[in-house]
Scaffold this active site. Structure first.
Site, mmCIF file in Angstrom:
data_model
loop_
_atom_site.group_PDB
_atom_site.id
_atom_site.type_symbol
_atom_site.label_atom_id
_atom_site.label_comp_id
_atom_site.label_asym_id
_atom_site.label_seq_id
_atom_site.Cartn_x
_atom_site.Cartn_y
_atom_site.Cartn_z
ATOM 1 N N ALA A 268 -53.253 -9.797 -30.572
ATOM 2 C CA ALA A 268 -54.265 -10.861 -30.614
ATOM 3 C C ALA A 268 -53.803 -11.942 -31.587
ATOM 4 O O ALA A 268 -53.037 -11.656 -32.514
ATOM 5 C CB ALA A 268 -55.591 -10.274 -31.076
ATOM 6 N N GLY B 220 -52.958 -5.845 -29.525
ATOM 7 C CA GLY B 220 -53.431 -6.219 -28.194
ATOM 8 C C GLY B 220 -52.284 -6.319 -27.193
ATOM 9 O O GLY B 220 -52.484 -6.139 -25.984
ATOM 10 N N GLU C 270 -51.778 -2.899 -26.030
ATOM 11 C CA GLU C 270 -52.950 -2.533 -25.223
ATOM 12 C C GLU C 270 -52.854 -3.151 -23.823
ATOM 13 O O GLU C 270 -53.196 -2.522 -22.827
ATOM 14 C CB GLU C 270 -54.240 -2.980 -25.929
ATOM 15 C CG GLU C 270 -54.502 -2.164 -27.190
ATOM 16 C CD GLU C 270 -55.696 -2.666 -27.978
ATOM 17 O OE1 GLU C 270 -55.632 -3.817 -28.458
ATOM 18 O OE2 GLU C 270 -56.688 -1.936 -28.098
HETATM 19 C C1 LIG Z 1 -68.290 -8.550 -32.849
HETATM 20 C C2 LIG Z 1 -67.113 -7.838 -32.283
HETATM 21 C C3 LIG Z 1 -66.090 -8.816 -31.869
HETATM 22 C C4 LIG Z 1 -64.922 -8.108 -31.323
HETATM 23 C C5 LIG Z 1 -63.927 -9.134 -30.903
HETATM 24 C C6 LIG Z 1 -62.683 -8.417 -30.557
HETATM 25 C C7 LIG Z 1 -61.595 -9.396 -30.287
HETATM 26 C C8 LIG Z 1 -60.264 -8.792 -30.563
HETATM 27 C C9 LIG Z 1 -59.885 -7.761 -29.597
HETATM 28 C C10 LIG Z 1 -58.752 -7.100 -29.704
HETATM 29 C C11 LIG Z 1 -58.009 -7.206 -30.887
HETATM 30 C C12 LIG Z 1 -56.747 -6.796 -30.918
HETATM 31 C C13 LIG Z 1 -56.250 -6.711 -32.245
HETATM 32 C C14 LIG Z 1 -54.858 -7.206 -32.436
HETATM 33 O O1 LIG Z 1 -54.026 -7.319 -31.609
HETATM 34 S S1 LIG Z 1 -54.663 -7.609 -34.018
HETATM 35 C C15 LIG Z 1 -53.004 -8.146 -34.081
HETATM 36 C C16 LIG Z 1 -52.095 -6.997 -34.077
HETATM 37 N N1 LIG Z 1 -50.762 -7.463 -34.281
HETATM 38 C C17 LIG Z 1 -50.175 -7.418 -35.440
HETATM 39 O O2 LIG Z 1 -50.703 -6.974 -36.415
HETATM 40 C C18 LIG Z 1 -48.786 -7.958 -35.479
HETATM 41 C C19 LIG Z 1 -48.620 -8.827 -36.653
HETATM 42 N N2 LIG Z 1 -47.295 -9.413 -36.682
HETATM 43 C C20 LIG Z 1 -46.221 -8.755 -37.119
HETATM 44 O O3 LIG Z 1 -46.239 -7.595 -37.437
HETATM 45 C C21 LIG Z 1 -44.967 -9.552 -37.225
HETATM 46 O O4 LIG Z 1 -45.310 -10.880 -37.371
HETATM 47 C C22 LIG Z 1 -44.015 -9.390 -36.023
HETATM 48 C C23 LIG Z 1 -44.722 -9.680 -34.718
HETATM 49 C C24 LIG Z 1 -43.426 -7.978 -36.022
HETATM 50 C C25 LIG Z 1 -42.852 -10.409 -36.177
HETATM 51 O O5 LIG Z 1 -42.250 -10.214 -37.444
HETATM 52 P P1 LIG Z 1 -41.150 -11.250 -37.995
HETATM 53 O O6 LIG Z 1 -40.153 -11.507 -36.952
HETATM 54 O O7 LIG Z 1 -40.714 -10.735 -39.314
HETATM 55 O O8 LIG Z 1 -41.916 -12.618 -38.189
HETATM 56 P P2 LIG Z 1 -43.160 -12.983 -39.089
HETATM 57 O O9 LIG Z 1 -43.932 -11.802 -39.456
HETATM 58 O O10 LIG Z 1 -42.692 -13.878 -40.169
HETATM 59 O O11 LIG Z 1 -44.049 -13.805 -38.050
HETATM 60 C C26 LIG Z 1 -43.586 -15.051 -37.507
HETATM 61 C C27 LIG Z 1 -44.772 -15.981 -37.404
HETATM 62 O O12 LIG Z 1 -45.667 -15.468 -36.419
HETATM 63 C C28 LIG Z 1 -46.986 -15.367 -36.980
HETATM 64 N N3 LIG Z 1 -47.637 -14.217 -36.341
HETATM 65 C C29 LIG Z 1 -47.148 -13.002 -36.172
HETATM 66 N N4 LIG Z 1 -48.005 -12.229 -35.511
HETATM 67 C C30 LIG Z 1 -49.083 -12.993 -35.251
HETATM 68 C C31 LIG Z 1 -50.318 -12.764 -34.592
HETATM 69 N N5 LIG Z 1 -50.604 -11.584 -34.030
HETATM 70 N N6 LIG Z 1 -51.178 -13.768 -34.533
HETATM 71 C C32 LIG Z 1 -50.898 -14.985 -35.063
HETATM 72 N N7 LIG Z 1 -49.742 -15.264 -35.706
HETATM 73 C C33 LIG Z 1 -48.845 -14.274 -35.792
HETATM 74 C C34 LIG Z 1 -46.737 -15.145 -38.452
HETATM 75 O O13 LIG Z 1 -47.843 -15.498 -39.206
HETATM 76 C C35 LIG Z 1 -45.567 -16.076 -38.689
HETATM 77 O O14 LIG Z 1 -46.083 -17.381 -38.765
HETATM 78 P P3 LIG Z 1 -45.593 -18.387 -39.872
HETATM 79 O O15 LIG Z 1 -44.137 -18.554 -39.651
HETATM 80 O O16 LIG Z 1 -46.392 -19.605 -39.626
HETATM 81 O O17 LIG Z 1 -45.865 -17.744 -41.180
#
Ligand SMILES: CCCCCCCC/C=C\C=C\CC(=O)SCCNC(=O)CCNC(=O)[C@H](O)C(C)(C)COP(=O)(O)OP(=O)(O)OC[C@H]1O[C@@H](n2cnc3c(N)ncnc32)[C@H](O)[C@@H]1OP(=O)(O)O
Length: 713
Positions: free
Chosen positions: A61, A100, A103
């Site tokens: 997400a 997500g 998922e």
């Molecule tokens: C009232 C009830 C309401 C209920 C509503 C429900 C709605 C939601 C439903 C489902 C929810 C699902 C939950 C999720 O999916 S939560 C997200 C789960 N994902 C993660 O935790 C992954 C997080 N990211 C990482 O682990 C890493 O970033 C990775 C993908 C492995 C990449 O690593 P790396 O190559 O080292 O790069 P960076 O970590 O530096 O990331 C690069 C940039 O990308 C941005 N980023 C990464 N992941 C996300 C993301 N999921 N969303 C937005 N942005 C993301 C990160 O911030 C870096 O950005 P920047 O360069 O600007 O700092």
């Protein structure tokens, strides 16, 4: 968004497009809904492949949308529609499939992954649970024990492990997309019976109650006070005991409590803070985006004690060649053995061969002559380090970076011993150095932006989160620790016990209270630091030193030979090496001490313990910001969460202050200062006052006010 094309004649290819990680933003979710509909409605299309652009399937997400007014199609019905499709849908996983993203893949009928990809459900690390069916579908594939382990820790696994756990159906070294397209063609006419994960039963072991009881106990112990791991276990329990549809309902209810929780907000703040610290800037105006790191191939580590060994292991595991130097032959041999063991155990855990060949051992400092970067980790003694820097400056090639692993010493003083002070930086690792993710990169007044960029980049290669900090005694982390520890001692003088202070801090969420921590790190270590500061007067028990209140309690324990865990006695008693037990001797000792100084013990509430210990630590954090030692509150928070056991779900000390309310922190500091006017660390920092006067802006706006404050200095 998502792009649609028809490939290989009759395969509908859906490509998620949202760089850098194809997170499931509203536009991407809408794109998926639209393109799936198009593929399923196209009579020419017999099967579908979903992939992500630029070699990344999906990072989950879009975390940036959380806490905003979320629009666009929700994930659960979107994934349900894919699973219920009457044409086979194949996920082609490259890069990562997380949260997500995984998922979504679990809703597909087949999953084909590249060997180098990683999968996982890291929602718990963001204070959430996998609420798009993750808690219900994963255990149906892997069985409950593996699903519990993966979902409650958020661990990301290799696709080799995912294949063993039946999370993916096939792993390939070639393009996962090409393989998936071929595969999709081959299964186009095949029945989908048994391929919809939600329709499978959840395999339940006979001892399922005991399994969940143990899981609950484990998460309560390991993540003290964190609510998400508990909710994850509850959702998995629903998968084991309820039909799928009811399990989904339970998953949704549990997510609703987490989604708007303060803990989730804190953990999501921490996620972005850990990325923000990479965008460092120096008071000179130099910044991460304008300063190029120099490539480092050959490194050296000098001094192979505990820290030096950990640093050597970390460098070798990052694929760098290391000359490991220890002056004496016997300790050199011992270190070699210890390092080999650490690398072997590491390789067993991570897979692959231990990088033993990357390390050359030497007792001769001349061996470092042609390395690109040296990290010295000799004993924390300024004279010794100064001398070493003089030698290194003479031995190393002129362009070599000289880094010191010190926890407090003056970087400028060490740099002044080198012919190239611009190439000197501090690299403060945390023990055990091959495990702990934090690295303070300390820039002296003459360190070049290139040296900072190189140390930060090297840290990243080593899997660390580097935080660039300025040069002052104790840098950021240890400097803030000082008033915190000091308050602990004052509280003992006033009537508290170590177990009472630690109990309050552990209840707050610290893995270890301050006295248990002091016993672990060594009371002798703290004594040496105070001695270096001229505070120790052996035999004396005077309670004022250098014009301010001072508690000699730690020094008195040191004089008794009570160094902590290593001697079996410290603030606690250790009958077996690790278990801290309250010691009646200590209570008598404290009573005698109070009687000798005419101090009346009073009842102290937990709230006072927390306020005095935490608010003085936070106050020092404001001073650090005011002086420009840390560039922003995120830097301090990352240091405390990754290096000092600050509870992750509370974001970090500065974030915590912003949540408690800056005005409250200010008022309580003023209150305690009135009671203890001889304790300068209780004097509220002027930046804190200024922030309060500006209406206590949210934490992401502090930098602006800090800049103004600095320009007034
Ligand atoms: C009232 C009830 C309401 C209920 C509503 C429900 C709605 C939601 C439903 C489902 C929810 C699902 C939950 C999720 O999916 S939560 C997200 C789960 N994902 C993660 O935790 C992954 C997080 N990211 C990482 O682990 C890493 O970033 C990775 C993908 C492995 C990449 O690593 P790396 O190559 O080292 O790069 P960076 O970590 O530096 O990331 C690069 C940039 O990308 C941005 N980023 C990464 N992941 C996300 C993301 N999921 N969303 C937005 N942005 C993301 C990160 O911030 C870096 O950005 P920047 O360069 O600007 O700092």
């Amino acid at each position: 968004m998502a792009q649609y094309s028809r490939v290989s004649g009759n395969v509908g290819l859906i490509t998620l497009q949202n760089p850098p990680v194809n997170a499931l933003s509203a536009a991407v979710r809408q794109g998926i809904v639209d393109t799936v509909k198009r593929a399923l409605g196209d009579p020419e299309v017999k099967s579908v492949v979903i992939c992500g652009q630029n070699g990344v399937f999906c990072g989950g997400a879009d975390i940036r949308e959380f806490g905003t007014h979320m629009t666009g199609p929700p994930l659960v019905p979107m994934i349900h529609a894919i699973e219920m499709a009457d044409k086979p849908v194949v996920a082609a996983i490259e890069g990562v499939a997380l949260g997500g993203g995984l998922e979504l893949a679990l809703g597909c009928h087949y999953r084909i992954a590249h060997t180098k990809a990683k999968v996982g459900l890291p929602e718990v690390t963001l204070g959430l649970l996998p609420a798009a069916g993750g808690t219900q579908r994963l255990p149906r594939l892997t069985g409950l024990p593996a699903a519990i382990a993966l979902i409650t820790t958020g661990r990301q696994i290799t696709t080799a492990e995912a294949l063993k756990l039946s999370i993916v159906d096939q792993v390939t070294d070639y393009s996962a997309v090409d393989t998936a397209v071929k595969f999709a063609k081959s299964v186009a006419e095949r029945s989908l019976d048994g391929r919809r994960v939600s329709e499978r039963p959840c395999p339940c072991p006979p001892d399922v109650d005991a399994l969940f009881e143990a899981a609950m106990q484990k998460v309560r112990q390991s993540a003290r006070g964190a609510i998400a791991p508990v909710a994850c276990v509850q959702a998995l329990q629903a998968a084991a005991t309820m039909p799928y549809a009811l399990g989904m309902q339970r998953e949704k209810e549990l997510m609703a409590t987490l989604f708007t929780s303060g803990q989730a907000r804190a953990l999501q703040y921490s996620f972005f803070a850990q990325r923000a610290v990479g965008r460092w800037s120096l008071p000179s105006g130099a910044r991460w985006d304008g300063s190029k790191p120099r490539p480092i191939r050959k490194t050296a580590v000098i001094g192979l004690g505990t820290m030096g060994r950990g640093i050597t292991v970390s460098l070798a595991q990052a694929g760098l060649s290391v000359i490991a130097v220890e002056a004496q032959e016997k300790p050199l041999k011992e270190a070699q053995q210890a390092i080999s063991g650490m690398l072997q155990r590491g390789a067993k855990r991570r897979g692959g061969a231990p990088p033993l060949d990357l390390i050359t051992y030497s007792a001769n400092l001349q061996a470092v002559a042609d390395v690109d970067l040296v990290i010295e980790a000799v004993f924390e003694d300024v004279a010794l380090k100064k001398q070493l820097f003089q030698h290194l400056s003479a031995i190393c090639k002129p362009e070599a970076f000289l880094c010191t692993n010190t926890s407090a010493l003056d970087i400028d003083l060490l740099a002044s011993q080198s012919r190239h002070p611009e190439l000197v930086v501090g690299m403060h690792f945390f023990a055990p150095a091959h495990v702990m993710k934090l690295l303070e990169v300390v820039h002296g007044s003459r360190s070049s932006p290139e040296a900072v960029a190189t140390a930060m980049n090297l840290g990243k290669q080593m899997g660390k989160v580097g935080v660039a900090v300025g040069n002052c005694h104790g840098f950021v982390g240890n400097r803030m620790l000082k008033p915190y520890l000091e308050q602990g001692l004052f509280l003992l003088e006033e009537g508290a016990t170590p177990e009472m202070v630690d109990g309050a801090l552990e209840e707050f969420g610290f893995a270890m209270g301050l006295f248990r921590m002091s016993d672990l790190s060594g009371i002798d270590v703290g004594w040496r630091v105070r001695k270096g500061e001229g505070l120790v007067q052996p035999g004396a028990s005077v309670r004022v030193r250098q014009g301010r209140r001072y508690s000699p309690l730690g020094d008195l324990l040191y004089e008794q030979g009570r160094f902590g865990q290593k001697t079996g006695r410290g603030w606690y008693r250790y009958d077996n090496r690790h278990e801290a037990k309250p010691d009646p001797w200590l209570n008598n000792f404290l009573e005698d001490y109070r009687a000798r100084h005419g101090l009346a013990a009073r009842r102290i509430e937990c709230q006072e313990v927390l306020e005095r210990c935490l608010y003085t630590l936070i106050n020092e954090g404001f001073r650090i910001l005011e002086e420009g030692i840390a560039a922003g509150p995120e830097d301090i928070d990352v240091i405390y969460v990754l290096g000092y056991g600050w509870p992750k779900h509370r974001g970090g000390p500065m974030y915590y202050a912003s949540m408690v309310g800056l005005i409250k922190v200010l008022e309580r500091l003023e209150h305690y200062l009135r009671a203890h006017p001889d304790v300068p660390s209780l004097q509220p920092c002027s930046l804190l006052r200024r922030l309060v006067a500006s209406g206590s802006p949210p934490i992401h706006k502090w930098r602006k006010i800090i800049k103004k404050t600095q320009s007034h200095l």
